[in-house]
Design a protein around this motif. Sequence first.
Motif, PDB file in Angstrom:
ATOM      1  N   LYS A  13      22.909 -47.154  31.984  1.00 16.87           N
ATOM      2  CA  LYS A  13      24.180 -47.521  32.613  1.00 16.87           C
ATOM      3  C   LYS A  13      25.189 -47.974  31.560  1.00 16.87           C
ATOM      4  CE  LYS A  13      22.648 -48.896  37.202  1.00 16.87           C
ATOM      5  NZ  LYS A  13      22.553 -49.989  38.173  1.00 16.87           N
ATOM      6  N   ALA A  14      24.713 -48.764  30.600  1.00 16.15           N
ATOM      7  CA  ALA A  14      25.596 -49.258  29.542  1.00 16.15           C
ATOM      8  C   ALA A  14      26.133 -48.098  28.712  1.00 16.15           C
ATOM      9  CB  ALA A  14      24.849 -50.253  28.659  1.00 16.15           C
ATOM     10  N   ALA A  17      28.786 -46.359  30.528  1.00 13.07           N
ATOM     11  CA  ALA A  17      29.981 -47.202  30.674  1.00 13.07           C
ATOM     12  C   ALA A  17      30.728 -47.362  29.350  1.00 13.07           C
ATOM     13  CB  ALA A  17      29.593 -48.565  31.229  1.00 13.07           C
ATOM     14  N   PHE A  70      30.194 -57.285  27.927  1.00 13.31           N
ATOM     15  CA  PHE A  70      30.921 -57.469  29.180  1.00 13.31           C
ATOM     16  C   PHE A  70      32.020 -58.527  29.031  1.00 13.31           C
ATOM     17  CE2 PHE A  70      27.389 -55.394  31.557  1.00 13.31           C
ATOM     18  CZ  PHE A  70      28.156 -54.538  32.332  1.00 13.31           C
ATOM     19  N   GLU A 121      23.189 -55.799  36.271  1.00  8.21           N
ATOM     20  CA  GLU A 121      23.306 -54.641  37.170  1.00  8.21           C
ATOM     21  C   GLU A 121      24.561 -54.764  38.028  1.00  8.21           C
ATOM     22  OE1 GLU A 121      19.681 -54.722  39.421  1.00  8.21           O
ATOM     23  OE2 GLU A 121      18.510 -53.787  37.827  1.00  8.21           O
ATOM     24  N   SER A 123      27.269 -56.394  37.310  1.00 13.42           N
ATOM     25  CA  SER A 123      28.465 -56.380  36.465  1.00 13.42           C
ATOM     26  C   SER A 123      29.072 -54.985  36.360  1.00 13.42           C
ATOM     27  CB  SER A 123      28.142 -56.893  35.064  1.00 13.42           C
ATOM     28  OG  SER A 123      27.767 -58.249  35.124  1.00 13.42           O
ATOM     29  N   PHE A 124      28.237 -53.959  36.395  1.00 13.33           N
ATOM     30  CA  PHE A 124      28.761 -52.592  36.286  1.00 13.33           C
ATOM     31  C   PHE A 124      29.678 -52.240  37.454  1.00 13.33           C
ATOM     32  CE2 PHE A 124      25.089 -52.267  33.446  1.00 13.33           C
ATOM     33  CZ  PHE A 124      25.710 -51.706  32.339  1.00 13.33           C
TER      34      PHE A 124
END
Length: 127
Positions: A13-14, A17, A70, A121, A123-124
Motif C-alpha cells: 500500500k505504501a 501511495a 505520513f 491501514e 491512514s491510507f
Amino acid sequence: MKHLFVNYELAKKAKHAGFDEPCLAMYHSALDKQGHEIIMLVREAKDVYQEKYHGQVCSAPLYHQLVDWFRNKYCLYIEVHCCNTKRPDNNWQGEINRLNDKKFGHFGYKNCYEALTKALEESFKFI
C-alpha cells in the motif's frame, strides 16, 4: 527484528501511495513449485536483488519510517497509547489526527504493533 518492519500488505500500500524512501530491507514475492506465493523479508540491496532474481520486490519500511512519512507528507499524526484498563489484554489504542481533527480512534488491541498496524491501514484512507 522482523517485528520492526511493517507487514507485506502495508508495504505494498505504501509503495502504491508513493513511499520511496530507502529501507533496510525489502519483501520479495515469488511462487513455489506448487504455485503458492511466498513472501520473504530480504536484507540485500534492492537493485542488486531485483537484477539477480527478477522477482517482485517491495521496500519494507520500519514502522517508524511509515509513521514519519505520513506525518511529513500528509500532516497525519499517528499515535499509539496503552490505556489504563483493568483488563490485562486488549488495552492498546491507535489514533490518527490531522491538525486537531481526529480522524480515527479505536482501542481494544492486544499490543502496540497491532494498534499501530490498524492505524497505518486506516491512514491510507486520508491521503
